[in-house]
Design a protein around this motif. Structure first.
Motif, PDB file in Angstrom:
ATOM      1  N   ALA A   1      11.023  -2.759   3.799  1.00 17.02           N
ATOM      2  CA  ALA A   1      11.260  -3.097   2.399  1.00 17.02           C
ATOM      3  C   ALA A   1      10.005  -3.670   1.761  1.00 17.02           C
ATOM      4  CB  ALA A   1      12.414  -4.093   2.298  1.00 17.02           C
ATOM      5  N   ALA A   2       9.296  -4.509   2.497  1.00 19.51           N
ATOM      6  CA  ALA A   2       8.072  -5.098   1.956  1.00 19.51           C
ATOM      7  C   ALA A   2       7.003  -4.041   1.724  1.00 19.51           C
ATOM      8  CB  ALA A   2       7.551  -6.178   2.908  1.00 19.51           C
ATOM      9  N   ALA A   3       6.886  -3.078   2.662  1.00 17.93           N
ATOM     10  CA  ALA A   3       5.862  -2.038   2.531  1.00 17.93           C
ATOM     11  C   ALA A   3       6.104  -1.157   1.316  1.00 17.93           C
ATOM     12  CB  ALA A   3       5.830  -1.190   3.797  1.00 17.93           C
ATOM     13  N   MET A   4       7.373  -0.920   0.974  1.00 13.21           N
ATOM     14  CA  MET A   4       7.691  -0.034  -0.135  1.00 13.21           C
ATOM     15  C   MET A   4       7.242  -0.602  -1.481  1.00 13.21           C
ATOM     16  SD  MET A   4      11.458   1.471   0.899  1.00 13.21           S
ATOM     17  CE  MET A   4      11.598   2.410  -0.625  1.00 13.21           C
ATOM     18  N   PHE A   5       7.034  -1.901  -1.549  1.00 15.89           N
ATOM     19  CA  PHE A   5       6.590  -2.517  -2.797  1.00 15.89           C
ATOM     20  C   PHE A   5       5.062  -2.540  -2.937  1.00 15.89           C
ATOM     21  CE2 PHE A   5      10.861  -4.469  -2.999  1.00 15.89           C
ATOM     22  CZ  PHE A   5      11.133  -4.318  -4.359  1.00 15.89           C
ATOM     23  N   ARG A   6       4.350  -2.103  -1.911  1.00 18.44           N
ATOM     24  CA  ARG A   6       2.890  -2.173  -1.946  1.00 18.44           C
ATOM     25  C   ARG A   6       2.301  -0.897  -2.526  1.00 18.44           C
ATOM     26  NH1 ARG A   6       0.361  -6.174   0.308  1.00 18.44           N
ATOM     27  NH2 ARG A   6      -1.468  -4.934   0.868  1.00 18.44           N
ATOM     28  N   ARG A   7       1.474  -1.057  -3.518  1.00 15.34           N
ATOM     29  CA  ARG A   7       0.972   0.065  -4.318  1.00 15.34           C
ATOM     30  C   ARG A   7      -0.538  -0.117  -4.514  1.00 15.34           C
ATOM     31  NH1 ARG A   7       4.827  -0.292  -7.747  1.00 15.34           N
ATOM     32  NH2 ARG A   7       6.005   1.423  -6.796  1.00 15.34           N
ATOM     33  N   ARG A   8      -1.303   0.939  -4.226  1.00 17.90           N
ATOM     34  CA  ARG A   8      -2.766   0.867  -4.335  1.00 17.90           C
ATOM     35  C   ARG A   8      -3.268   1.799  -5.430  1.00 17.90           C
ATOM     36  NH1 ARG A   8      -7.245   3.619  -2.343  1.00 17.90           N
ATOM     37  NH2 ARG A   8      -5.886   5.147  -1.320  1.00 17.90           N
ATOM     38  N   PHE A   9      -4.142   1.279  -6.270  1.00 18.46           N
ATOM     39  CA  PHE A   9      -4.752   2.101  -7.319  1.00 18.46           C
ATOM     40  C   PHE A   9      -5.648   3.166  -6.698  1.00 18.46           C
ATOM     41  CE2 PHE A   9      -8.521   2.953  -9.913  1.00 18.46           C
ATOM     42  CZ  PHE A   9      -7.937   3.445 -11.075  1.00 18.46           C
ATOM     43  N   VAL A  10      -5.520   4.398  -7.181  1.00 21.98           N
ATOM     44  CA  VAL A  10      -6.346   5.511  -6.702  1.00 21.98           C
ATOM     45  C   VAL A  10      -7.241   6.060  -7.804  1.00 21.98           C
ATOM     46  CG1 VAL A  10      -6.321   7.855  -5.740  1.00 21.98           C
ATOM     47  CG2 VAL A  10      -4.685   6.152  -4.910  1.00 21.98           C
ATOM     48  N   LEU A  11      -6.659   6.344  -8.978  1.00 24.91           N
ATOM     49  CA  LEU A  11      -7.423   7.042 -10.012  1.00 24.91           C
ATOM     50  C   LEU A  11      -6.795   6.810 -11.378  1.00 24.91           C
ATOM     51  CD1 LEU A  11      -9.743   9.171 -10.511  1.00 24.91           C
ATOM     52  CD2 LEU A  11      -7.965  10.927 -10.283  1.00 24.91           C
ATOM     53  N   ALA A  12      -7.627   6.681 -12.390  1.00 22.91           N
ATOM     54  CA  ALA A  12      -7.181   6.651 -13.788  1.00 22.91           C
ATOM     55  C   ALA A  12      -7.705   7.905 -14.478  1.00 22.91           C
ATOM     56  CB  ALA A  12      -7.691   5.402 -14.495  1.00 22.91           C
ATOM     57  N   LEU A  13      -6.844   8.528 -15.261  1.00 26.72           N
ATOM     58  CA  LEU A  13      -7.203   9.751 -15.983  1.00 26.72           C
ATOM     59  C   LEU A  13      -6.782   9.622 -17.440  1.00 26.72           C
ATOM     60  CD1 LEU A  13      -5.907  12.426 -13.428  1.00 26.72           C
ATOM     61  CD2 LEU A  13      -8.312  11.964 -13.968  1.00 26.72           C
ATOM     62  N   PRO A  14      -7.406  10.403 -18.327  1.00 26.86           N
ATOM     63  CA  PRO A  14      -6.918  10.441 -19.710  1.00 26.86           C
ATOM     64  C   PRO A  14      -5.536  11.067 -19.760  1.00 26.86           C
ATOM     65  CG  PRO A  14      -8.573  12.141 -19.345  1.00 26.86           C
ATOM     66  CD  PRO A  14      -8.568  11.278 -18.111  1.00 26.86           C
TER      67      PRO A  14
ATOM     68  N   ILE B   1      -3.090   7.797 -17.751  1.00 33.71           N
ATOM     69  CA  ILE B   1      -2.454   8.179 -16.490  1.00 33.71           C
ATOM     70  C   ILE B   1      -3.050   7.344 -15.365  1.00 33.71           C
ATOM     71  CG2 ILE B   1      -2.272  10.018 -14.756  1.00 33.71           C
ATOM     72  CD1 ILE B   1      -2.144  12.033 -17.021  1.00 33.71           C
ATOM     73  N   ILE B   2      -2.191   6.830 -14.504  1.00 29.90           N
ATOM     74  CA  ILE B   2      -2.629   6.154 -13.290  1.00 29.90           C
ATOM     75  C   ILE B   2      -2.006   6.865 -12.094  1.00 29.90           C
ATOM     76  CG2 ILE B   2      -2.517   4.035 -11.915  1.00 29.90           C
ATOM     77  CD1 ILE B   2      -2.469   2.421 -14.450  1.00 29.90           C
ATOM     78  N   ILE B   3      -2.815   7.133 -11.091  1.00 30.77           N
ATOM     79  CA  ILE B   3      -2.325   7.675  -9.824  1.00 30.77           C
ATOM     80  C   ILE B   3      -2.461   6.581  -8.777  1.00 30.77           C
ATOM     81  CG2 ILE B   3      -2.709   9.379  -8.003  1.00 30.77           C
ATOM     82  CD1 ILE B   3      -3.573  11.306 -10.224  1.00 30.77           C
ATOM     83  N   THR B   4      -1.387   6.354  -8.035  1.00 28.63           N
ATOM     84  CA  THR B   4      -1.370   5.300  -7.036  1.00 28.63           C
ATOM     85  C   THR B   4      -0.982   5.850  -5.671  1.00 28.63           C
ATOM     86  OG1 THR B   4       0.946   4.763  -7.533  1.00 28.63           O
ATOM     87  CG2 THR B   4      -0.765   3.513  -8.705  1.00 28.63           C
ATOM     88  N   GLU B   5      -1.381   5.147  -4.642  1.00 29.54           N
ATOM     89  CA  GLU B   5      -0.858   5.401  -3.308  1.00 29.54           C
ATOM     90  C   GLU B   5       0.307   4.451  -3.090  1.00 29.54           C
ATOM     91  OE1 GLU B   5      -1.830   4.887   1.448  1.00 29.54           O
ATOM     92  OE2 GLU B   5      -3.408   4.444  -0.012  1.00 29.54           O
ATOM     93  N   GLU B   6       1.460   5.013  -2.761  1.00 28.68           N
ATOM     94  CA  GLU B   6       2.656   4.222  -2.516  1.00 28.68           C
ATOM     95  C   GLU B   6       2.754   3.834  -1.039  1.00 28.68           C
ATOM     96  OE1 GLU B   6       4.935   3.551  -5.337  1.00 28.68           O
ATOM     97  OE2 GLU B   6       2.959   4.099  -6.114  1.00 28.68           O
ATOM     98  N   VAL B   7       3.510   2.788  -0.774  1.00 28.09           N
ATOM     99  CA  VAL B   7       3.709   2.303   0.602  1.00 28.09           C
ATOM    100  C   VAL B   7       2.340   2.108   1.259  1.00 28.09           C
ATOM    101  CG1 VAL B   7       5.167   2.555   2.647  1.00 28.09           C
ATOM    102  CG2 VAL B   7       5.716   3.849   0.609  1.00 28.09           C
ATOM    103  N   SER B   8       1.433   1.507   0.542  1.00 29.38           N
ATOM    104  CA  SER B   8       0.050   1.400   0.998  1.00 29.38           C
ATOM    105  C   SER B   8      -0.149   0.193   1.911  1.00 29.38           C
ATOM    106  CB  SER B   8      -0.889   1.285  -0.204  1.00 29.38           C
ATOM    107  OG  SER B   8      -2.220   1.078   0.228  1.00 29.38           O
ATOM    108  N   SER B   9      -0.919   0.394   2.970  1.00 25.98           N
ATOM    109  CA  SER B   9      -1.296  -0.701   3.869  1.00 25.98           C
ATOM    110  C   SER B   9      -2.726  -1.155   3.615  1.00 25.98           C
ATOM    111  CB  SER B   9      -1.149  -0.265   5.332  1.00 25.98           C
ATOM    112  OG  SER B   9      -1.970   0.865   5.599  1.00 25.98           O
TER     113      SER B   9
END
Length: 377
Positions: A51-64, A344-352
């Protein structure tokens, strides 16, 4: 092994509990299960999804919101409908709905570098747009799968199309069950929303879209089709992916901070932003939904901007073993001038990753009635 058991199966264990089974193993899944049983044990166990891992989100890329290259060509901005990620090749594919003329919508596909955000190409699809996109590759061939005007379709992108070109599907699966939204690839089977049904009803097919079985998710997990405010009583599924031996769904309607209730009510399930997970039979096993007011602040912090609009626009299990999500973020007061730079933001979900952001302080408790999974209407 057939060419349809492609290299994007790497790292995926197909077992009797996988979606292609449903009470009877296909030849393809049986072979994969046998191979998995004979393979040496991995040196490292597969990471879990706590459950804790599912809330962790890492920024990957911002796009127009819309690439200036595309906006200048068509004369107006577009909004993302869905996306897919080629993690090994460091590419992101974004599908935009495009109204060609009244009553007739098409699709525009944009290909960006996942590291730099540079646009590599864009092209028109000749079918209607749907909220579904899958990237696959095998033996030098590269494909994009989507749900077309009536049936599943496949585009050959082994060589990227030229900028602004019109591309017809390489293959139309016109004997497949119809569908209009959401598709996942498990490494052996396709799973997508059953056409003409409710949002909870899904169908499983083999790689050629021959039907295998059907199943359903809890209504109180995936939501309903409705044009009135009743839809806000449920989370809104924004895409589905097969990740770490389970289904993961992006969730979250467009939420505007300060807008009139109920669409601006941060307490309603439909406005929560995040991901949900279900087992292969459709039972909810994890939820990481975040209060939209909290999500706005945390997302804005990722790009150093104040934002007032947020919406999850899809989720993608990529061939690098990571799970990605795409988010529409805006500040209405500056969108006209800033939309060509960000949105637009692209994120990595469940990120460690050490730079992952914890969204759990905005956690929303989702109440699910597992008995509402009946296919009876």
């Amino acid at each position: 092994m057939s060419d349809e058991m492609s290299s994007d199966c790497a790292g995926t264990t197909i077992s009797a509990a996988a979606p292609g089974d449903r009470g009877r193993l296909t030849r393809r899944t049986a072979i994969a299960a046998l191979a998995a049983s004979l393979a040496p044990a991995p040196l490292l166990a597969r990471p879990t999804m706590s459950a804790a891992a599912m809330f962790r989100r890492r920024f990957v890329l911002a796009l127009p919101m819309t690439s200036p290259v595309v906006q200048d060509a068509i004369g107006r901005p577009l909004y993302p409908s869905f996306f897919a990620v080629n993690g090994r090749g460091r590419e992101v594919f974004i599908l935009y709905g495009f109204d060609q003329r009244p009553g007739d919508s098409g699709a525009i596909f944009c290909v960006f570098d996942l590291d730099t955000g540079e646009i590599k190409t864009w092209f028109y699809g000749t079918q209607r747009w749907r909220e579904a996109l899958i990237f696959r590759e095998h033996s030098g061939q590269r494909w994009l799968y989507s749900l077309g005007t009536q049936y599943p379709i496949r585009y050959d992108i082994t060589e990227l199309p030229k900028m602004g070109s019109y591309v017809s599907p390489q293959k139309i699966y016109n004997k497949a069950p119809r569908s209009y939204s959401q598709m996942a690839w498990t490494g052996a089977d396709f799973v997508y929303m059953k056409g003409g049904g409710q949002k909870r009803e899904f169908i499983v097919t083999d790689p050629e879209f021959n039907p295998i079985s059907e199943f359903s998710f809890p209504l109180s997990c995936v939501g309903i089709y409705s044009k009135d405010e009743a839809q806000l009583a449920y989370p809104k599924t924004q895409g589905i992916a097969w990740f770490r031996e389970r289904f993961v769904m992006g969730s979250g309607r467009a939420y505007v901070l300060g807008s009139r209730a109920p669409r601006g009510n941060a307490a309603l399930p439909g406005n929560q932003q995040g991901i949900l997970s279900c087992d292969s039979g459709g039972k909810l096993i994890g939820a990481a939904l975040c209060n939209p007011d909290i999500a706005l602040g945390l997302m804005g912090g990722m790009i150093g901007r104040k934002i007032r609009v947020i919406e999850n626009e899809g989720i993608s299990a990529a061939n690098d073993g990571r799970l990605y999500a795409i988010w529409q973020v805006q500040h209405p007061d500056s969108f006209a001038s800033e939309g060509r730079k960000w949105g637009i933001i692209i994120t990595e979900e469940v990120s460690s990753g050490p730079d992952a952001v914890d969204f759990s302080k905005g956690a929303f408790e989702l109440l699910v009635n597992d008995k509402d999974r009946s296919l009876d209407r």
